[in-house]
Design a protein around this motif. Structure first.
Motif, mmCIF file in Angstrom:
data_model
loop_
_atom_site.group_PDB
_atom_site.id
_atom_site.type_symbol
_atom_site.label_atom_id
_atom_site.label_comp_id
_atom_site.label_asym_id
_atom_site.label_seq_id
_atom_site.Cartn_x
_atom_site.Cartn_y
_atom_site.Cartn_z
ATOM 1 N N UNK A 1 63.177 48.719 69.025
ATOM 2 C CA UNK A 1 62.747 48.609 70.423
ATOM 3 C C UNK A 1 61.231 48.549 70.551
ATOM 4 N N UNK A 2 60.516 48.521 69.426
ATOM 5 C CA UNK A 2 59.057 48.514 69.461
ATOM 6 C C UNK A 2 58.533 47.108 69.736
ATOM 7 N N UNK A 3 57.625 46.990 70.689
ATOM 8 C CA UNK A 3 57.021 45.688 70.987
ATOM 9 C C UNK A 3 56.158 45.231 69.821
ATOM 10 N N UNK A 4 56.241 43.955 69.505
ATOM 11 C CA UNK A 4 55.389 43.424 68.439
ATOM 12 C C UNK A 4 53.936 43.375 68.902
ATOM 13 N N UNK A 5 53.709 42.869 70.105
ATOM 14 C CA UNK A 5 52.385 42.885 70.737
ATOM 15 C C UNK A 5 52.576 43.286 72.188
ATOM 16 N N UNK A 6 51.718 44.125 72.685
ATOM 17 C CA UNK A 6 51.832 44.572 74.067
ATOM 18 C C UNK A 6 51.749 43.376 75.015
ATOM 19 N N UNK A 7 52.652 43.341 75.955
ATOM 20 C CA UNK A 7 52.672 42.266 76.928
ATOM 21 C C UNK A 7 53.457 41.051 76.491
ATOM 22 N N UNK A 8 53.937 41.024 75.214
ATOM 23 C CA UNK A 8 54.710 39.905 74.704
ATOM 24 C C UNK A 8 56.180 40.322 74.611
ATOM 25 N N UNK A 9 57.065 39.327 74.591
ATOM 26 C CA UNK A 9 58.491 39.651 74.658
ATOM 27 C C UNK A 9 59.095 40.048 73.317
ATOM 28 N N UNK A 10 58.579 39.527 72.219
ATOM 29 C CA UNK A 10 59.172 39.796 70.913
ATOM 30 C C UNK A 10 59.065 41.256 70.517
ATOM 31 N N UNK A 11 60.120 41.753 69.859
ATOM 32 C CA UNK A 11 60.120 43.137 69.358
ATOM 33 C C UNK A 11 60.222 43.138 67.840
ATOM 34 N N UNK A 12 59.709 44.206 67.245
ATOM 35 C CA UNK A 12 59.610 44.279 65.792
ATOM 36 C C UNK A 12 60.977 44.316 65.116
ATOM 37 N N UNK A 13 61.048 43.666 63.970
ATOM 38 C CA UNK A 13 62.189 43.798 63.066
ATOM 39 C C UNK A 13 61.702 44.596 61.864
ATOM 40 N N UNK A 14 62.386 45.684 61.558
ATOM 41 C CA UNK A 14 61.925 46.633 60.550
ATOM 42 C C UNK A 14 62.994 46.870 59.490
ATOM 43 N N UNK A 15 62.583 47.598 58.441
ATOM 44 C CA UNK A 15 63.538 48.201 57.516
ATOM 45 C C UNK A 15 63.670 49.666 57.902
ATOM 46 N N UNK A 16 64.865 50.126 58.117
ATOM 47 C CA UNK A 16 65.067 51.541 58.447
ATOM 48 C C UNK A 16 66.273 52.074 57.675
ATOM 49 N N UNK A 17 66.354 53.374 57.616
ATOM 50 C CA UNK A 17 67.500 54.047 56.999
ATOM 51 C C UNK A 17 67.991 55.124 57.956
ATOM 52 N N UNK A 18 68.644 54.711 59.063
ATOM 53 C CA UNK A 18 69.043 55.681 60.077
ATOM 54 C C UNK A 18 70.109 56.643 59.551
ATOM 55 N N UNK A 19 70.079 57.855 60.081
ATOM 56 C CA UNK A 19 71.094 58.836 59.674
ATOM 57 C C UNK A 19 72.484 58.385 60.103
ATOM 58 N N UNK A 20 72.511 57.731 61.244
ATOM 59 C CA UNK A 20 73.787 57.217 61.752
ATOM 60 C C UNK A 20 73.632 55.726 61.999
#
Length: 505
Positions: free
Chosen positions: A279-298
């Motif tokens: 849900x993190x914005x890639x750049x403030x004011x722009x529509x694209x959101x970051x794609x990350x590597x994560x290891x969620x607990x759930x």
């Protein structure tokens, strides 16, 4: 849907952005653009090439098919010739298959290789020429857009001419052949108003494979963007970018399937972290959101992706309707990866990905009932039933596994040789971590082996090569295989790949 423009018409004219028409030249080989849209040469018969009605063929007034050839239009340039041809087996030649894609009120016609039918402008020799290519600049994007005009066959046109045009439609030809040529015929009569004239439906390798079927037998994949870069997991084990090095382990993503969801996958990086739509914005004011590597607990919906087939490529959609997007342009956009909904035509293709399967899952055979006990078989039974032995067999795809059915009994001299093969990517690279598949081959000719491997792989126009153990280079096989029946290892190179033209014959 783009196919709606073709579904209720027997013939079309295609008008380019230059207000010129696609025409079939009288040499019955070349195609070009012309201002004369009233000529029969500007008329193209529509055939449906697949059962789903998403792929078409276009047949000229000379009875030949519009073909995306492999011949370069000019040496050193990217565009390739578009010709009229009549293949020996047109039902299996994907060069004559075109996928209409709607773009506003116009269409793009995409080939099986992902290029587009293009009407070139500029100075000679480009002026009025037709090629297939990918538009590299925004200024040439309109060159792949076409207006589709439905065509009625004129009533005063010779029935013989029309019969020659529709000769491929057996049901219509039979219907017409029973008419007396002297009798008046109306092309708008009920016999010609069927909703679709098509050849016998066939299973097309281009469109019958769904997006999920591309992943079903995949243990790991690479995803290549429209910018010819690969989805890459960065060493910080957090960010995701695009990179040129497709052979890197960071470009390999393990495929996981979500239980109780037939069309959803997860992708895990080499760092055992999931591709995540954050849900993190890639750049403030722009529509694209970051794609990350994560290891969620759930594991939640942020790590779930739905593959959607579009031609020869896929889109990966999040549960919230956005798409995995490979960005271009200047920094900080260059090489970045976000998830977004493309709003502009020029960025529509940024969400398309080529899927390269680099490791497959070996399907477990159907269990057989245990054989009856025989004396002196204790050691064999304990070995075959031990958990460690079973896990070692199913943990990875190996040559022993791929050829176990072939080597389960002693081979005789007449059984032929074992051929292990791998398919190189468009750069001639072979993933060393993936062992080859195996076939039994009895012949000695390279042509025979090539045809056999074309049947096995579903590819056409391949080159069968061996890999030098000294320098790692690929060399095409000659006319004959070695005389003995020793096991061989070969590499299949696709004819449209970059390395095919550089092979040392």
């Amino acid at each position: 849907m783009a196919m709606e423009l073709f579904n209720n018409t027997k013939a079309v004219k295609l008008r380019s952005h230059l207000d010129k028409y696609l025409v079939a030249d009288d040499d019955q080989e070349t195609t070009r653009q012309s201002r004369n849209g009233e000529s029969k040469r500007a008329r193209w018969l529509v055939e449906v090439a697949d059962h789903d009605g998403t792929i078409i063929r276009l047949k000229s007034c000379h009875g030949k098919y519009l073909t995306a050839s492999n011949d370069p239009f000019l040496l050193g340039m990217t565009g390739q010739k578009v010709l009229q041809t009549l293949p020996e087996n047109y039902t299996k030649d994907m060069r004559i298959e075109w996928e209409p894609i709607r773009d506003g009120f116009q269409v793009k016609l995409r080939t099986y290789g992902g290029t587009y039918l293009r009407a070139n402008g500029g100075t000679p020799p480009w002026r009025n020429s037709i090629t297939h290519d990918k538009p590299l600049t925004g200024s040439t994007y309109n060159w792949i857009l076409w207006e589709v005009e439905a065509v009625d066959i004129p009533e005063n046109e010779s029935l013989n001419d029309y019969l020659s045009i529709v000769s491929s439609f057996s049901s219509v030809s039979a219907e017409l052949s029973g008419l007396e040529l002297g009798s008046p015929v109306s092309i708008h009569s009920t016999s010609f108003n069927s909703p679709r004239l098509s050849t016998t439906p066939r299973k097309s390798p281009l469109v019958k494979i769904t997006a999920m079927e591309l992943f079903h037998n995949a243990k790991a994949v690479r995803l290549r963007s429209i910018h010819n870069k690969y989805l890459t997991a960065e060493e910080d084990e957090d960010s995701v970018t695009q990179g040129r090095n497709g052979s890197s382990k960071a470009a390999k993503w393990t495929v996981e399937f979500v239980s109780n969801a037939e069309n959803i996958i997860r992708l895990k990086s080499c760092y055992s972290r999931y591709l995540t739509a954050s849900n993190q914005s890639f750049l403030l004011g722009m529509t694209g959101r970051k794609v990350l590597q994560t290891n969620p607990k759930r594991l939640d919906s942020s790590v779930e992706w739905e593959p959607i087939r579009e031609g020869n490529q896929v889109k990966l959609k999040t549960r919230y309707g956005q798409f995995l997007r490979a960005n271009g342009g200047v920094p900080p956009w260059r090489n970045s990866v976000t998830h977004d909904i493309p709003h502009r035509t020029v960025t529509q293709e940024w969400i398309l990905w080529d899927v390269h399967v680099v490791e497959i899952v070996l399907q477990s055979p159907v269990p057989k009932p245990p054989p009856p006990l025989v004396p002196h078989s204790d050691s064999f039974a304990s070995e075959s039933s031990s958990p460690s032995a079973h896990s070692s067999k199913s943990a990875s795809f190996s040559r022993q596994q791929s050829g176990d059915s072939l080597e389960s009994s002693p081979r005789k001299a007449g059984d032929g040789r074992l051929i292990y093969y791998t398919v190189a990517d468009e750069y001639g690279e072979v993933d060393e971590g993936v062992e080859g598949l195996c076939i039994t081959f009895k012949g000695n000719g390279v042509d025979e082996l090539t045809k056999r491997l074309e049947e096995e792989t579903g590819l056409e126009g391949i080159v069968v090569c061996t890999k030098s153990p000294l320098n790692g280079k690929l060399y095409p096989l000659r006319l004959q295989l070695p005389p003995n029946n020793a096991t061989m290892n070969v590499v299949v190179v696709q004819s449209y790949s970059e390395v095919a033209g550089a092979l040392s014959f």
